[in-house]
Design a protein around this motif. Structure first.
Motif, short mmCIF file in Angstrom:
data_model
loop_
_atom_site.label_atom_id
_atom_site.label_comp_id
_atom_site.label_asym_id
_atom_site.label_seq_id
_atom_site.Cartn_x
_atom_site.Cartn_y
_atom_site.Cartn_z
N ARG A 63 9.77 34.14 -33.58
CA ARG A 63 10.91 33.76 -32.73
C ARG A 63 11.99 33.01 -33.50
NH1 ARG A 63 8.75 31.22 -27.77
NH2 ARG A 63 7.11 32.73 -28.03
N VAL A 64 13.14 32.94 -32.86
CA VAL A 64 14.27 32.18 -33.39
C VAL A 64 14.62 31.16 -32.31
CG1 VAL A 64 16.74 32.34 -33.95
CG2 VAL A 64 15.15 34.11 -34.78
N ALA A 65 14.91 29.93 -32.75
CA ALA A 65 15.31 28.92 -31.77
C ALA A 65 16.83 28.78 -31.79
CB ALA A 65 14.67 27.58 -32.11
N GLU A 89 23.65 36.70 -23.13
CA GLU A 89 24.38 37.44 -24.17
C GLU A 89 23.45 37.84 -25.31
OE1 GLU A 89 28.21 35.59 -25.22
OE2 GLU A 89 27.85 34.25 -23.50
N LEU A 90 22.45 36.98 -25.57
CA LEU A 90 21.53 37.27 -26.68
C LEU A 90 20.65 38.48 -26.37
CD1 LEU A 90 20.35 33.66 -27.55
CD2 LEU A 90 21.78 35.16 -28.96
N LEU A 91 20.35 38.63 -25.10
CA LEU A 91 19.40 39.65 -24.67
C LEU A 91 19.80 41.04 -25.15
CD1 LEU A 91 16.79 39.43 -23.21
CD2 LEU A 91 17.98 39.66 -21.04
N GLY A 92 21.11 41.27 -25.30
CA GLY A 92 21.56 42.60 -25.70
C GLY A 92 21.48 42.86 -27.19
N LEU A 93 21.26 41.82 -28.01
CA LEU A 93 21.31 42.01 -29.46
C LEU A 93 20.13 42.85 -29.97
CD1 LEU A 93 22.30 38.48 -30.84
CD2 LEU A 93 23.74 40.50 -30.53
N PRO A 94 20.38 43.68 -30.98
CA PRO A 94 19.25 44.42 -31.56
C PRO A 94 18.25 43.46 -32.20
CG PRO A 94 21.24 44.73 -32.88
CD PRO A 94 21.66 43.98 -31.65
N GLY A 95 16.96 43.76 -32.09
CA GLY A 95 15.92 42.91 -32.67
C GLY A 95 15.42 41.85 -31.70
N VAL A 96 16.00 41.74 -30.51
CA VAL A 96 15.57 40.74 -29.54
C VAL A 96 14.68 41.41 -28.49
CG1 VAL A 96 16.34 39.12 -27.76
CG2 VAL A 96 17.66 39.39 -29.88
N ALA A 97 13.43 40.91 -28.36
CA ALA A 97 12.52 41.48 -27.36
C ALA A 97 12.77 40.85 -26.00
CB ALA A 97 11.07 41.28 -27.78
N CYS A 98 12.90 39.52 -25.98
CA CYS A 98 13.17 38.81 -24.74
C CYS A 98 13.65 37.42 -25.10
CB CYS A 98 11.91 38.72 -23.87
SG CYS A 98 10.56 37.79 -24.62
N VAL A 99 14.17 36.70 -24.16
CA VAL A 99 14.62 35.32 -24.42
C VAL A 99 14.03 34.42 -23.34
CG1 VAL A 99 16.78 36.05 -25.50
CG2 VAL A 99 16.74 35.55 -23.05
N GLU A 100 13.89 33.14 -23.70
CA GLU A 100 13.40 32.16 -22.72
C GLU A 100 14.22 30.89 -22.84
OE1 GLU A 100 9.34 31.38 -21.23
OE2 GLU A 100 8.77 32.21 -23.19
N LYS A 101 14.90 30.55 -21.73
CA LYS A 101 15.56 29.24 -21.70
C LYS A 101 14.48 28.19 -21.51
CE LYS A 101 18.38 30.46 -18.26
NZ LYS A 101 18.27 31.94 -18.18
N LYS A 236 9.24 43.79 -32.37
CA LYS A 236 8.34 44.12 -33.49
C LYS A 236 9.14 44.58 -34.71
CE LYS A 236 3.58 45.62 -33.06
NZ LYS A 236 3.24 45.01 -31.76
N GLY A 237 8.84 43.95 -35.86
CA GLY A 237 9.47 44.39 -37.09
C GLY A 237 10.86 43.84 -37.32
N ALA A 238 11.42 43.08 -36.36
CA ALA A 238 12.77 42.54 -36.55
C ALA A 238 12.74 41.40 -37.56
CB ALA A 238 13.32 42.04 -35.21
N ASP A 239 13.84 41.23 -38.30
CA ASP A 239 13.93 40.18 -39.31
C ASP A 239 14.48 38.91 -38.68
OD1 ASP A 239 14.54 38.46 -41.36
OD2 ASP A 239 15.61 39.94 -42.59
N GLY A 240 13.61 37.90 -38.50
CA GLY A 240 13.99 36.67 -37.81
C GLY A 240 15.08 35.90 -38.52
#
Ligand code: ADP
Ligand code: MG
Lengths: 404, 233
Positions: A63-65, A89-101, A236-240
């Motif tokens: 994950r990324v914070a 806005e982050l949710l649409g970026l490539p490499g993002v599976a999901c986000v949690e506030k 999966k496989g995204a570069d954090g």
């Protein structure tokens, strides 16, 4: 005549030899047992922290914070609020599976210092959590002992990690009060041996309410538009690291931390604990090793004639060497087993005390610690036996036979 | 006469003690044939133990040859001597012969254990050897539970268990009362007859030499006299 126990004859020769001098061998074994006991108990402390840290590392590795400017590490940093709308806005970026506030804070601000992980509140959006559970189950690792997540829109509800539930003495269906606000417990999680055990999950809005009560100076901010941080779970496989940089470039008012920046502080504390174990092992090594050497030197000196006879009837140097190293290894093994036994009792008693004093267990004897300690003790015995065994093996039979 | 099982030529063995030297063996020549029962007599310090140790490959001489069952053992190093001793030689000592932590049968098994004989097989052979010496009923006793004479019987069984070419006994009756001593010598004689086992026995007691075919008398590291006997038992 010496007492002969019937079971004695079922034992291998090295063990019978150990039993020849019960007090002497007993003291040596006891010495090793004390060392291994210390190793197991301190090791259990370290393993508890280790498992916690490993869980933390697993949690942080994919994950990324996203935090407010200057907020630093979400666990250890000073914290700075970040706009909640960034999440969508982050949710649409490539490499993002999901986000949690997330709005995390201590369960009790005046809870005093804690060993390991403090108990925390974690305000979450249950819809986001359910999505993450579905698309990236390894990132959350939570399962329910009883109950379940609350339904979207519900308020005044709480899901407790097992140690928090024990600490608050609360079960599913009961009520708990935090900072004067009443919560209905809708679920209790299974033990994870890591972060979630010490976490109380509640709706984001409730957590925001508590934050506002605790920090009156935030009142003039439009608090409902902010959260403390946003977790971006990687596909999966995204570069954090690359994603962290990309997010920082797109949103000038946030800071980002990639997996390695997130994990860094955990690895440092992990190493401190490994050195602690190493230190105790060294002490056990020196004390236990010397007493095994002493015992075996005495045993060899007493049995010179026996060694001569064995050689006369066909024992090679290697046979004698093996017999004496085996005997020393058995001394170590017995010390190790007794030490482990004492350590397991110690783990229980100390955890009981820790539970009463701090609300959560502090010690964890893992399989690798248990096996490692016994193997260490056995190896220690064998190593310490090498020198005396070498002397025994190289006795000249003619001279050995002349001794009485 | 049967063929020689042991041929000894010109043995010399010197011990250096302080400034002086002791000629423990000073030119020993000897031949022993298969099935013989030979006694060695001589005063204390005459070299009997040293001779036995050299004959059995426990010790090496400075000079001379020991050809045991066709092998010149004085040419072997320690590593090669051990397996040879295991196969061809049995030892019986004066006292404290047995390993105190092991039972009678386990003591008898020792040579087989070191030779790598499988467990079941060596137990069978050890019990058989205990039967030869009349100790089967004591197989699971410890040395401390046995009398001196019984302990020597177990030691003899151990020396015989791998059916060696030669059994060397160094004062095997030295610590026993005369009646028990006679019984042990009688036992050795019957084993000699029934198993055709070759024995070389060091003894102090002239009375016991009547069990032997031949008596060698030692003095100052030499064999000074040899008597051949008609056995009168
Ligand atoms: N290890 C040794 N070091 C020095 N002298 C020895 C040693 N072994 C034997 N001797 C000497 O060699 C001589 C022969 O000894 P030994 O063979 O034991 O005689 P015996 O068995 O006939 O009594 C004795 O003078 C003895 O002192
Ligand atoms: Mg002698």
């Amino acid at each position: 005549m010496r007492l002969v126990f019937p079971f004695d004859l079922a034992l291998p020769e090295p063990v019978r030899n150990i039993l020849r001098h019960r007090i002497r061998s007993g003291l040596t074994i006891f010495g090793i047992a004390i060392g291994i006991f210390a190793l197991v108990v301190l090791g259990a402390l370290a393993e508890k922290v280790n498992t916690l840290l490993q869980g933390g590392e697993r949690f942080l590795s994919d994950r990324v914070a996203v935090v407010g400017k200057g907020g630093g590490h979400p666990f250890f940093g000073p914290g700075a609020l970040v706009r909640a709308s960034v999440a969508e806005e982050l949710l649409g970026l490539p490499g993002v599976a999901c986000v949690e506030k997330n709005i995390a804070m201590l369960l009790e601000e005046d809870g005093g210092p804690t060993f390991g992980m403090p108990r925390i509140i974690s305000g979450i959006d249950v819809q986001e959590r359910l999505l993450c559970d579905r698309v990236a189950p390894s990132a959350t690792e939570t399962s329910f002992a009883s109950g379940d997540w609350w339904r979207p829109g519900e308020r005044g509800v709480i899901v407790l990690g097992v140690d928090v539930a024990n600490y608050l003495n609360a079960r599913t269906g009961q009520e708990v009060e935090i900072d004067g606000i009443k919560f209905r417990v809708v679920g209790v999680l299974n033990r994870t041996l890591t972060g979630p055990d010490n976490t109380a999950y509640m709706p984001l809005e409730d957590a925001r309410l508590i934050m506002a009560k605790r920090r009156p100076f935030l009142a003039d901010l439009r608090l409902e538009e902010y959260v403390r941080n946003i977790w971006v779970v990687l596909a999966k496989g995204a570069d954090g690291e690359a994603l962290a940089q990309e997010i920082a470039a797109r949103f000038p008012d946030v800071d980002t931390l990639g997996p390695s920046a997130l994990r860094g502080p955990l690895q440092t504390s992990n190493r401190i604990f490994q050195f602690t174990i190493l230190g105790v092992a060294m002490v056990a090594l020196i004390v236990g090793g010397l007493s095994v050497i002493n015992t075996m030197v005495m045993a060899v000196a007493e049995r010179v004639r026996e060694i001569g006879i064995k050689k006369a009837v066909g024992a090679s140097n290697a046979h004698i060497l093996r017999e004496y190293i085996l005997e020393a290894a058995f001394i170590g093994l017995m010390g190790g087993l007794i030490g482990l036994g004492l350590g397991l009792v110690g783990e229980r008693v100390l955890n009981q005390l820790a539970q009463e004093a701090a609300g959560s267990p502090l010690f964890l004897v893992t399989m690798r610690l248990a096996l490692g300690s016994v193997a260490f003790a056995t190896g220690l015995g064998a190593m310490a036996g090498i020198l005396p065994a070498w002397r025994a093996a190289n006795l000249r039979p003619v001279e050995a036979l002349r001794t009485e | 006469m049967s063929q020689p099982i042991l041929i000894v030529k010109g043995l010399r063995k010197i011990y250096r003690l302080g400034g002086g030297i002791v000629r423990a063996l000073d030119g020993v020549d000897l031949e022993i044939r298969k099935g013989e029962m030979v006694a060695i007599m001589g005063r204390s310090g005459s070299g009997k133990t040293t001779l036995l140790n050299v004959l059995g490959g426990l010790d090496l001489p400075e000079e001379g040859q020991v050809i045991l069952d066709g092998v010149d053992i004085t040419r072997l190093n320690g590593r090669r001597l051990t397996p040879l001793r295991r196969q061809k030689v049995g030892f019986v000592f004066q006292e404290f012969n047995l390993i105190p932590t092991l039972t009678a049968v386990e003591n008898v098994e020792l040579p087989l254990r070191y030779a790598g004989v499988p467990r079941g097989q060596r137990r069978k052979k050890a019990l058989e050897a205990l039967e030869w010496v009349g100790m089967l009923s004591r197989a699971h006793h410890r040395p401390a539970q046995l009398s001196g004479g019984e302990q020597q019987r177990v030691a003899i069984a151990r020396a015989l268990v791998s059916r060696p070419a030669l059994v060397l006994a160094d004062e095997p009756t030295g610590e026993l009362d005369s009646q028990t001593a006679s019984q042990i010598m009688g036992l050795l004689l019957s084993l000699n007859r029934e198993l055709e086992q070759t024995f070389v026995i060091v003894t102090h007691d002239p009375g016991l030499t009547r069990y032997c075919d031949r008596i060698l008398r030692m003095e100052d590291g030499r064999i000074i006299r040899e008597e051949i006997r008609e056995r009168d038992v």
